[in-house]
Design a protein around this motif. Structure first.
Motif, PDB file in Angstrom:
ATOM      1  N   MET A 129      21.770 -80.693  35.442  1.00 36.27           N
ATOM      2  CA  MET A 129      21.449 -80.227  34.000  1.00 36.27           C
ATOM      3  C   MET A 129      21.118 -81.309  33.141  1.00 36.27           C
ATOM      4  O   MET A 129      20.190 -81.152  32.030  1.00 36.27           O
ATOM      5  N   ARG A 130      21.675 -82.309  33.228  1.00 34.25           N
ATOM      6  CA  ARG A 130      21.405 -83.447  32.426  1.00 34.25           C
ATOM      7  C   ARG A 130      19.990 -84.017  32.616  1.00 34.25           C
ATOM      8  O   ARG A 130      19.341 -84.411  31.574  1.00 34.25           O
ATOM      9  N   VAL A 131      19.681 -84.164  33.853  1.00 37.86           N
ATOM     10  CA  VAL A 131      18.292 -84.586  34.166  1.00 37.86           C
ATOM     11  C   VAL A 131      17.314 -83.784  33.673  1.00 37.86           C
ATOM     12  O   VAL A 131      16.270 -84.155  33.062  1.00 37.86           O
ATOM     13  N   LEU A 132      17.653 -82.243  33.820  1.00 39.04           N
ATOM     14  CA  LEU A 132      16.701 -81.371  33.271  1.00 39.04           C
ATOM     15  C   LEU A 132      16.552 -81.580  31.885  1.00 39.04           C
ATOM     16  O   LEU A 132      15.399 -81.541  31.247  1.00 39.04           O
ATOM     17  N   THR A 133      17.463 -81.804  31.136  1.00 38.24           N
ATOM     18  CA  THR A 133      17.446 -81.927  29.570  1.00 38.24           C
ATOM     19  C   THR A 133      16.759 -82.930  29.184  1.00 38.24           C
ATOM     20  O   THR A 133      15.735 -82.918  28.247  1.00 38.24           O
ATOM     21  N   GLU A 134      17.110 -84.064  29.851  1.00 39.41           N
ATOM     22  CA  GLU A 134      16.191 -85.501  29.568  1.00 39.41           C
ATOM     23  C   GLU A 134      14.823 -85.497  29.800  1.00 39.41           C
ATOM     24  O   GLU A 134      14.085 -85.868  29.254  1.00 39.41           O
ATOM     25  N   LEU A 135      14.375 -84.672  31.171  1.00 39.64           N
ATOM     26  CA  LEU A 135      13.089 -84.302  31.384  1.00 39.64           C
ATOM     27  C   LEU A 135      12.531 -83.655  30.385  1.00 39.64           C
ATOM     28  O   LEU A 135      11.339 -83.684  29.804  1.00 39.64           O
ATOM     29  N   THR A 136      13.140 -82.523  29.816  1.00 39.34           N
ATOM     30  CA  THR A 136      12.500 -81.644  28.740  1.00 39.34           C
ATOM     31  C   THR A 136      12.460 -82.461  27.542  1.00 39.34           C
ATOM     32  O   THR A 136      11.320 -82.168  27.092  1.00 39.34           O
ATOM     33  N   ALA A 137      13.219 -83.393  27.152  1.00 39.46           N
ATOM     34  CA  ALA A 137      13.000 -84.085  25.892  1.00 39.46           C
ATOM     35  C   ALA A 137      11.998 -84.967  26.075  1.00 39.46           C
ATOM     36  O   ALA A 137      11.170 -85.487  25.234  1.00 39.46           O
ATOM     37  N   LEU A 138      11.893 -85.657  27.324  1.00 39.52           N
ATOM     38  CA  LEU A 138      10.785 -86.500  27.878  1.00 39.52           C
ATOM     39  C   LEU A 138       9.403 -85.986  27.372  1.00 39.52           C
ATOM     40  O   LEU A 138       8.477 -86.577  26.928  1.00 39.52           O
ATOM     41  N   ARG A 139       9.356 -84.724  28.164  1.00 39.27           N
ATOM     42  CA  ARG A 139       7.901 -83.854  27.974  1.00 39.27           C
ATOM     43  C   ARG A 139       7.833 -83.546  26.452  1.00 39.27           C
ATOM     44  O   ARG A 139       6.454 -83.633  26.090  1.00 39.27           O
ATOM     45  N   GLU A 140       8.621 -83.269  25.569  1.00 43.29           N
ATOM     46  CA  GLU A 140       8.399 -83.117  24.199  1.00 43.29           C
ATOM     47  C   GLU A 140       7.957 -84.504  23.764  1.00 43.29           C
ATOM     48  O   GLU A 140       7.011 -84.247  22.737  1.00 43.29           O
ATOM     49  N   ASP A 141       8.696 -85.370  24.058  1.00 42.49           N
ATOM     50  CA  ASP A 141       8.259 -86.691  23.463  1.00 42.49           C
ATOM     51  C   ASP A 141       6.969 -87.173  23.749  1.00 42.49           C
ATOM     52  O   ASP A 141       6.135 -87.504  22.966  1.00 42.49           O
ATOM     53  N   VAL A 142       6.548 -86.873  24.857  1.00 42.98           N
ATOM     54  CA  VAL A 142       5.039 -87.037  25.388  1.00 42.98           C
ATOM     55  C   VAL A 142       4.184 -86.306  24.832  1.00 42.98           C
ATOM     56  O   VAL A 142       3.032 -86.687  24.349  1.00 42.98           O
ATOM     57  N   ALA A 143       4.489 -84.935  24.635  1.00 48.41           N
ATOM     58  CA  ALA A 143       3.543 -84.002  24.103  1.00 48.41           C
ATOM     59  C   ALA A 143       3.410 -84.289  22.677  1.00 48.41           C
ATOM     60  O   ALA A 143       2.299 -84.262  22.184  1.00 48.41           O
ATOM     61  N   ARG A 144       4.593 -84.940  21.847  1.00 47.47           N
ATOM     62  CA  ARG A 144       4.489 -85.132  20.401  1.00 47.47           C
ATOM     63  C   ARG A 144       3.625 -86.642  20.292  1.00 47.47           C
ATOM     64  O   ARG A 144       2.445 -86.478  19.528  1.00 47.47           O
ATOM     65  N   LEU A 145       3.777 -87.477  21.200  1.00 48.52           N
ATOM     66  CA  LEU A 145       3.189 -88.765  21.385  1.00 48.52           C
ATOM     67  C   LEU A 145       1.511 -88.436  21.395  1.00 48.52           C
ATOM     68  O   LEU A 145       0.629 -88.990  20.996  1.00 48.52           O
ATOM     69  N   THR A 146       1.225 -87.608  22.560  1.00 51.84           N
ATOM     70  CA  THR A 146      -0.004 -87.246  22.760  1.00 51.84           C
ATOM     71  C   THR A 146      -0.762 -86.494  21.523  1.00 51.84           C
ATOM     72  O   THR A 146      -2.015 -86.842  21.345  1.00 51.84           O
ATOM     73  N   ALA A 147       0.033 -85.453  20.998  1.00 52.91           N
ATOM     74  CA  ALA A 147      -0.577 -85.001  19.939  1.00 52.91           C
ATOM     75  C   ALA A 147      -0.812 -86.066  18.613  1.00 52.91           C
ATOM     76  O   ALA A 147      -2.081 -86.000  18.101  1.00 52.91           O
ATOM     77  N   ALA A 148      -0.034 -86.934  18.514  1.00 50.70           N
ATOM     78  CA  ALA A 148      -0.207 -88.200  17.511  1.00 50.70           C
ATOM     79  C   ALA A 148      -1.244 -89.041  17.614  1.00 50.70           C
ATOM     80  O   ALA A 148      -2.084 -89.305  16.992  1.00 50.70           O
ATOM     81  N   LEU A 149      -1.543 -89.416  19.055  1.00 47.53           N
ATOM     82  CA  LEU A 149      -2.606 -90.040  19.602  1.00 47.53           C
ATOM     83  C   LEU A 149      -3.922 -89.371  19.290  1.00 47.53           C
ATOM     84  O   LEU A 149      -4.981 -89.941  18.925  1.00 47.53           O
ATOM     85  N   SER A 150      -4.092 -88.167  19.711  1.00 46.93           N
ATOM     86  CA  SER A 150      -5.260 -87.260  19.467  1.00 46.93           C
ATOM     87  C   SER A 150      -5.281 -87.131  18.067  1.00 46.93           C
ATOM     88  O   SER A 150      -6.675 -87.071  17.596  1.00 46.93           O
ATOM     89  N   ALA A 151      -4.559 -86.983  17.139  1.00 48.42           N
ATOM     90  CA  ALA A 151      -4.686 -86.972  15.843  1.00 48.42           C
ATOM     91  C   ALA A 151      -5.372 -88.034  15.097  1.00 48.42           C
ATOM     92  O   ALA A 151      -5.950 -88.010  14.176  1.00 48.42           O
ATOM     93  N   LYS A 152      -4.960 -89.257  15.302  1.00 44.15           N
ATOM     94  CA  LYS A 152      -5.488 -90.379  15.228  1.00 44.15           C
ATOM     95  C   LYS A 152      -6.927 -90.727  15.732  1.00 44.15           C
ATOM     96  O   LYS A 152      -7.667 -91.488  15.048  1.00 44.15           O
ATOM     97  N   GLY A 153      -7.249 -90.239  17.015  1.00 47.93           N
ATOM     98  CA  GLY A 153      -8.432 -90.562  17.626  1.00 47.93           C
ATOM     99  C   GLY A 153      -9.663 -89.718  17.221  1.00 47.93           C
ATOM    100  O   GLY A 153     -10.511 -89.467  16.386  1.00 47.93           O
TER     101      GLY A 153
END
Length: 176
Positions: free
Chosen positions: A152-176
């Motif tokens: 459960m802890r690993v799944l929670t961390e993976l979900t958080a990482l996916r959200e972070d990656v999605a947020r960073l991807t969105a931020a990078l695509s907004a800049k570019g």
């Protein structure tokens, strides 16, 4: 209750109403976070009757080296007293008929007592095996529970990482 049923089904691969008494008792201890007592001596002796305790004591004494040595000393003393010391007035002259009678009576009494004690030892072994099973089952449940928490802890961390990656991807695509 659904959570408990899921827990039981996940860990035992059967429904909660199909569990045996041992499994129910172990589950209760695991849910309460209580230790299963492994003091087999106290638990087993608590149910012993007076006769069973006496049989165990007699078998413990009769099966010891101190008893064998003491009984050998008694036989030597009996033989010496009746052959050397009391040559003419021996109360049990050779071939020691009275001693043979005493030994036969002792064997007749000691044999069933030893068998009772052996039966008790077999019961004790079964009791100890059942306790070992309970402890092992609880340990397995605890390990499975830890695995589940880690998963459960690993799944929670993976979900958080996916959200972070999605947020960073969105931020990078907004800049570019």
């Amino acid at each position: 209750m659904s959570n408990f049923s899921d827990f039981v089904h996940h860990h035992f691969d059967k429904a909660a109403n199909e569990l045996g008494d041992v499994e129910k008792r172990v589950l209760a201890k695991a849910r309460e976070r209580k230790v299963i007592s492994t003091d087999v001596n106290a638990a087993f002796s608590a149910d012993a009757s007076f006769g069973e305790r006496i049989a165990d004591s007699i078998a413990r004494i009769g099966g010891s080296w101190s008893f064998i040595i003491a009984f050998f000393a008694f036989l030597v003393a009996w033989t010496v007293i009746n052959t050397v010391i009391l040559m003419s007035g021996a109360f049990d002259p050779y071939p020691f008929v009275f001693l043979n009678l005493i030994l036969s009576m002792l064997a007749a009494i000691q044999a069933p007592i030893i068998m009772m004690s052996q039966n008790r030892q077999a019961e004790r072994d079964r009791f100890e095996a059942a306790k070992d099973y309970e402890v092992n089952l609880k340990a397995e449940l605890e390990v499975l529970s830890l695995h589940q928490k880690i998963d459960m802890r690993v799944l929670t961390e993976l979900t958080a990482l996916r959200e972070d990656v999605a947020r960073l991807t969105a931020a990078l695509s907004a800049k570019g």
